[in-house]
Design a protein around this motif. Structure first.
Motif, PDB file in Angstrom:
ATOM      1  N   LEU A  42      31.487   6.560  13.976  1.00  0.00           N
ATOM      2  CA  LEU A  42      30.109   7.257  13.545  1.00  0.00           C
ATOM      3  C   LEU A  42      30.360   7.761  11.958  1.00  0.00           C
ATOM      4  O   LEU A  42      29.426   7.775  11.138  1.00  0.00           O
ATOM      5  N   LEU A  43      31.537   8.182  11.631  1.00  0.00           N
ATOM      6  CA  LEU A  43      31.832   8.643  10.510  1.00  0.00           C
ATOM      7  C   LEU A  43      31.690   7.572   9.401  1.00  0.00           C
ATOM      8  O   LEU A  43      31.241   7.674   8.216  1.00  0.00           O
ATOM      9  N   LEU A  44      32.332   6.296   9.998  1.00  0.00           N
ATOM     10  CA  LEU A  44      32.308   5.132   9.124  1.00  0.00           C
ATOM     11  C   LEU A  44      30.789   4.563   8.719  1.00  0.00           C
ATOM     12  O   LEU A  44      30.480   4.253   7.623  1.00  0.00           O
ATOM     13  N   PHE A  45      30.089   4.674   9.639  1.00  0.00           N
ATOM     14  CA  PHE A  45      28.411   4.392   9.559  1.00  0.00           C
ATOM     15  C   PHE A  45      27.798   5.278   8.614  1.00  0.00           C
ATOM     16  O   PHE A  45      26.944   4.783   7.796  1.00  0.00           O
ATOM     17  N   LEU A  46      28.226   6.521   8.833  1.00  0.00           N
ATOM     18  CA  LEU A  46      27.576   7.455   7.412  1.00  0.00           C
ATOM     19  C   LEU A  46      28.180   7.041   6.245  1.00  0.00           C
ATOM     20  O   LEU A  46      27.405   7.043   5.175  1.00  0.00           O
ATOM     21  N   GLN A  47      29.425   6.586   6.222  1.00  0.00           N
ATOM     22  CA  GLN A  47      30.047   6.440   4.961  1.00  0.00           C
ATOM     23  C   GLN A  47      29.149   5.023   4.499  1.00  0.00           C
ATOM     24  O   GLN A  47      28.737   5.003   3.229  1.00  0.00           O
ATOM     25  N   ILE A  48      29.138   4.341   5.159  1.00  0.00           N
ATOM     26  CA  ILE A  48      28.239   3.004   5.043  1.00  0.00           C
ATOM     27  C   ILE A  48      26.906   3.022   4.427  1.00  0.00           C
ATOM     28  O   ILE A  48      26.432   2.805   3.244  1.00  0.00           O
ATOM     29  N   TRP A  49      26.068   4.166   5.331  1.00  0.00           N
ATOM     30  CA  TRP A  49      24.821   4.582   4.900  1.00  0.00           C
ATOM     31  C   TRP A  49      24.730   5.074   3.274  1.00  0.00           C
ATOM     32  O   TRP A  49      23.656   4.747   2.547  1.00  0.00           O
ATOM     33  N   ARG A  50      25.745   5.764   3.148  1.00  0.00           N
ATOM     34  CA  ARG A  50      25.790   6.615   1.814  1.00  0.00           C
ATOM     35  C   ARG A  50      26.195   5.357   0.631  1.00  0.00           C
ATOM     36  O   ARG A  50      25.477   5.530  -0.280  1.00  0.00           O
ATOM     37  N   SER A  51      26.837   4.408   1.029  1.00  0.00           N
ATOM     38  CA  SER A  51      27.170   3.296  -0.075  1.00  0.00           C
ATOM     39  C   SER A  51      25.908   2.446  -0.188  1.00  0.00           C
ATOM     40  O   SER A  51      25.572   2.272  -1.373  1.00  0.00           O
ATOM     41  N   ILE A  52      25.152   2.377   0.935  1.00  0.00           N
ATOM     42  CA  ILE A  52      23.904   1.485   0.639  1.00  0.00           C
ATOM     43  C   ILE A  52      22.936   2.334  -0.202  1.00  0.00           C
ATOM     44  O   ILE A  52      22.291   1.754  -1.216  1.00  0.00           O
ATOM     45  N   ASN A  53      22.732   3.589   0.031  1.00  0.00           N
ATOM     46  CA  ASN A  53      21.614   4.311  -0.439  1.00  0.00           C
ATOM     47  C   ASN A  53      22.092   4.461  -2.108  1.00  0.00           C
ATOM     48  O   ASN A  53      21.105   4.661  -2.913  1.00  0.00           O
TER      49      ASN A  53
END
Length: 878
Positions: free
Chosen positions: A424-435
């Motif tokens: 879940l932490l990695l998915f949040l990191q991915i979302w931030r990169s996409i944004n």
């Protein structure tokens, strides 16, 4: 789309911190505080200055003086706001966010906090809140321990507030050293009060009065002078000496270290500690790891049940502990005393520190303060536990309130193995990169998850199973989001198809985000009914969580769908409501304000209000200095195309050309292919509309070079891409004598729009077909009078009604014709919008003094003395 937690996520996911904010009120004055009129009377002068600065080493009495000033101003009716900085304020977001909370809680009886996002948003929001409140009366903003914040965000925050020159606002800073903010000009202009260490030192009379109040030992005049020599007037030294002399009066005869505050403090602190019972000594050592203390927390850390008695004893004995205001009994150690205790603890019980911090972290989790718990988990050297706490308890706070910088700092602190075993932490990191449009970085993290998930026996797979996390579904979801943000709609739709009929988990980035992302891609595909159903379902969850990011996105997608259907009234209602939410919670130039502003610009343009449309579209376009332009393409595309057409209509073709060139260059440099392609379509279309067929053909030929990549990225159903392209293609065909083929192609486009219920596109293209066929105006669109000027989107020249609107706008613009230069007219336009001189300078990319010079010239040429008079004089006569 914004990612967030559903209602059911986590044990405490929707639980707000139950603890009082222990940094928003000054410590209570302790027994024995001496009133020193030469310093306390300065409170009467504070509101006459913009800055008051108290800088001196630890233990010099800074906090005591600020507390006295705070109380005096509060009693005189001044709104006095207090904020004690901490190590957490070195985070780029934390300081501004913390001050916002202090302001809001002080001002509002409800005590509700303002959600904050990235640093620029929080800073601008803070300035706005202070400006609005200062209009009602004087404010004094007290910031204690400012040195803890300045190394991070503090300097920029204070600079921004001072630069705003908020009337009736005084900033009061206490710091261990002179801050790096530029104070020379304030000092020269007499706009600041400065209290250095020399002024804080006790004099002989104050020393004598102090011992009369603070201890049972009265000093003679000679003894007072001797103590003054020992301590050099240092407040903490006097307090330490009084503690020792109360127990051992003969200690004054002992030779003590001189010339070093640290040596003096350690000497007397040793004397204080040695005179305490062993139980108290142990209690002090173990609880010194805490920034603030209460009985329950102390019991958890020490493993005893006498926390209340111990704190009461320390308070009564004045052992460098201060009670914090509030109904709950919270205390804090004096920094100097805490540092001394911690040094002894580290030297004596290094192996026990992890256990102490672990106990503290567990107490904070059980009492609803997960951020404190994470900090202690890191101090306990338990990164695995820190990762678990962040994933289980803190994501809601960051996703709802946008505290992404804090999350990023935590992720940097975590070892790679601890970070990569928490999906879940990695998915949040991915979302931030996409944004932030860092798509390669996002894809790299996705591959890391994919590789780990391939091994069902590893730690990450076990955690995913235990939490119910759908890793495979989320991989598709994040890649769909990359397609939506990155302009590869075909890839985004393909990953959504992989999830068809699948319900994702209810954790962060789960079903609610699937609905949100799916709704956006369905809108582009032309399935408006599905887009509306999905986005309103997601919006209900976002609103229930007070997640403003997600709510704004959802409403904007609904409004775009309504505009496509031709439901202008419904779209306007949704967008105005959305913009109110955005204005309350985000900075004016943030993406979350920009997107609804761009959409509202379409609506007011349709109503014929060109000035308002221009203002909204300018607001939506990111500044030239912005490095990361986050969010959906519509934010920039709608505003840029709308402004360019408005400029052409207003006789400002050069400005329109420059705007399109800048936006196209930026799209190319940021590798935003969708924006680059659609702006290329608009540039070609514009040249044909203007009758510049030769240049239009050349632009068309360049556009064809991008066509293969566009066809790969955008399926034929992506109507927002291919409808404008079909119009340009028809203009080209008409120019080369193939008008019949052009019309037939457009009829197919209009038929598809009709089948999908996209009334606006159907009627717009229908009007254009009439123009190509040189047919007279028909009654097409008469059933939709609310569309007004939007029906003429592809037409040229302007319809009579809009031309008259533009003519009236030009009357305003050309007031004082023959007198104002082009740049002066630009400044005058921005003056009409109410922008400050600083905002005008940033908008026009010129020096502040140049703005002032232009303003003076405008006043002189128009024969006025104020902004209001200049605006009124240039208003058109009805």
């Amino acid at each position: 789309m914004v990612s967030s937690l559903s209602i059911s996520c986590g044990v405490l996911v929707s639980q707000q911190t139950s603890l009082i904010n222990r940094r928003l009120l000054p410590p209570r004055a302790s027994h024995g505080v001496v009133n020193r009129p030469r310093l306390t009377m300065l409170s009467q002068m504070l509101t006459q200055h913009r800055l008051a600065l108290v800088h001196a080493p630890a233990g010099s009495g800074k906090t005591t003086l600020l507390s006295q000033w705070h109380e005096a101003l509060r009693e005189s009716g001044v709104l006095a706001i207090w904020y004690s900085a901490s190590e957490d304020d070195r985070d780029p977001l934390g300081f501004a966010d913390g001050v916002i909370r202090a302001v809001e809680i002080t001002v509002s009886s409800s005590g509700a906090a303002i959600p904050s996002l990235d640093q620029p948003d929080a800073l601008a929001r803070l300035v706005t809140i202070l400006s609005e409140r200062a209009a009602a009366g004087p404010i004094a903003l007290f910031i204690d321990d400012y040195h803890l914040a300045e190394g991070g965000d503090g300097g920029e925050t204070i600079n921004r507030i001072l630069s705003a020159r908020v009337s009736q606002l005084t900033i009061v800073l206490a710091s261990r050293h002179r801050p790096s903010i530029p104070i020379g000009r304030l000092r020269v202009s007499g706009e600041m009060i400065e209290v250095p260490v020399e002024d804080l030192r006790f004099n002989e009379a104050e020393t004598e009065n102090f011992f009369k109040l603070a201890s049972s030992v009265s000093l003679t005049a000679d003894e007072s002078r001797q103590m003054l020599d020992y301590t050099e007037g240092w407040a903490a030294g006097l307090r330490l000496a009084s503690l020792v002399l109360t127990r051992t009066p003969e200690a004054l005869a002992i030779s003590v270290p001189v010339g070093s505050h640290r040596a003096f403090a350690e000497y007397f602190l040793e004397e204080v500690i040695l005179g305490l019972p062993e139980a108290v000594h142990t209690f002090l050592s173990k609880t010194s790891i805490l920034d603030t203390l209460n009985a329950s927390l102390c019991n958890a850390v020490t493993g005893r049940d006498d926390g209340n008695e111990m704190l009461s004893f320390l308070d009564e004995a004045q052992l460098f502990i201060a009670a914090l205001p509030g109904t709950q009994r919270w205390y804090k150690y004096h920094h100097l005393f805490q540092e001394f205790l911690q040094a002894r603890l580290y030297a004596e019980a290094r192996a026990d520190l992890s256990d102490l911090h672990s106990r503290a972290g567990q107490w904070f989790i059980e009492n609803g303060s997960p951020m404190d718990a994470v900090r202690h988990a890191f101090l306990a050297r338990r990164p695995d536990w820190a990762a678990e706490l962040i994933e289980g308890y803190c994501l809601y706070d960051y996703l709802s309130h946008g505290r992404f910088e804090t999350f990023s700092r935590w992720m940097q602190q975590l070892p790679r193995e601890a970070r990569e075993e928490r999906p879940l932490l990695l998915f949040l990191q991915i979302w931030r990169s996409i944004n932030l449009r860092r798509f390669p970085q996002a894809e790299q993290t996705l591959r890391t998850i994919e590789a780990a998930a391939a091994d069902p026996g590893n730690r990450m797979s076990n955690i995913a199973r235990s939490t119910g996390l759908d890793v495979a579904g989320r991989l598709h979801l994040m890649r769909a989001l990359i397609g939506a943000y990155g302009g590869d709609l075909a890839a985004g739709l393909d990953h959504i198809r992989q999830l068809e009929g699948r319900e994702l988990d209810q954790l962060a980035f789960g079903q609610v985000d699937l609905d949100s992302i799916h709704s956006y891609l369905a809108f582009h595909k032309g399935d408006l009914e599905l887009a509306e159903r999905l986005t309103w379902r997601a919006n209900g969850i976002y609103d229930g969580m007070a997640c403003h990011w997600g709510g704004i996105h959802s409403r904007c997608i609904a409004a775009m769908s309504y505009l496509a259907r031709g439901w202008i009234g419904e779209a306007e209602h949704v967008i105005r409501d959305t913009l109110q939410v955005a204005d309350r919670n985000f900075e004016q130039h943030s993406y979350m304000v920009a997107l609804p502003s761009a959409l509202l610009g379409i609506i007011v343009y349709n109503q014929g209000d060109l000035a308002q449309a221009e203002r909204l579209w300018l607001l939506a376009i990111p500044s030239e200095k912005a490095t990361d332009v986050s969010g959906l393409c519509e934010r920039v595309l709608i505003a840029t195309v709308g402004l360019a057409r408005l400029y052409d209509m207003s006789g400002r073709s050069d400005e329109a050309t420059a705007l399109l060139v800048r936006a196209s260059r930026r799209a190319y440099e940021s590798e935003d292919f969708r924006l680059e392609f659609q702006l290329a379509v608009e540039r070609a279309d514009r040249l044909f509309r203007q009758g510049n067929a030769a240049e239009g053909r050349r632009e068309w030929e360049r556009l064809l070079l991008q066509l293969p990549e566009a066809r790969r990225r955008y399926p034929t159903s992506s109507w927002q891409i291919w409808d404008p392209f079909a119009v340009v293609e028809s203009r080209f065909l008409s120019e080369i004598g193939q008008t019949e083929a052009a019309v037939e192609g457009l009829k197919l486009v209009a038929q598809a729009a009709r089948q999908q219920g996209r009334v606006s596109s159907e009627l717009q293209i229908g009007r254009f077909i009439e123009q190509l066929e040189k047919a007279g105006p028909s009654d097409a669109g008469s059933e939709h009078p609310e569309l007004k000027h939007l029906l003429d989107y592809y037409l040229n020249p302007l319809p009579t009604s809009m031309a008259q609107t533009v003519h009236n706008a030009n009357i305003v613009r050309n007031a004082g014709a023959g007198m104002l230069t082009q740049r002066e007219e630009d400044v005058l336009e921005l003056l009409k919008w109410g922008l400050s001189n600083g905002d005008i300078a940033r908008r026009l990319n010129i020096n502040l003094n140049t703005v002032k010079t232009h303003t003076k010239n405008i006043f002189s040429k128009l024969g006025v003395k104020s902004r209001t008079q200049a605006v009124l004089k240039t208003m058109p006569n009805d």
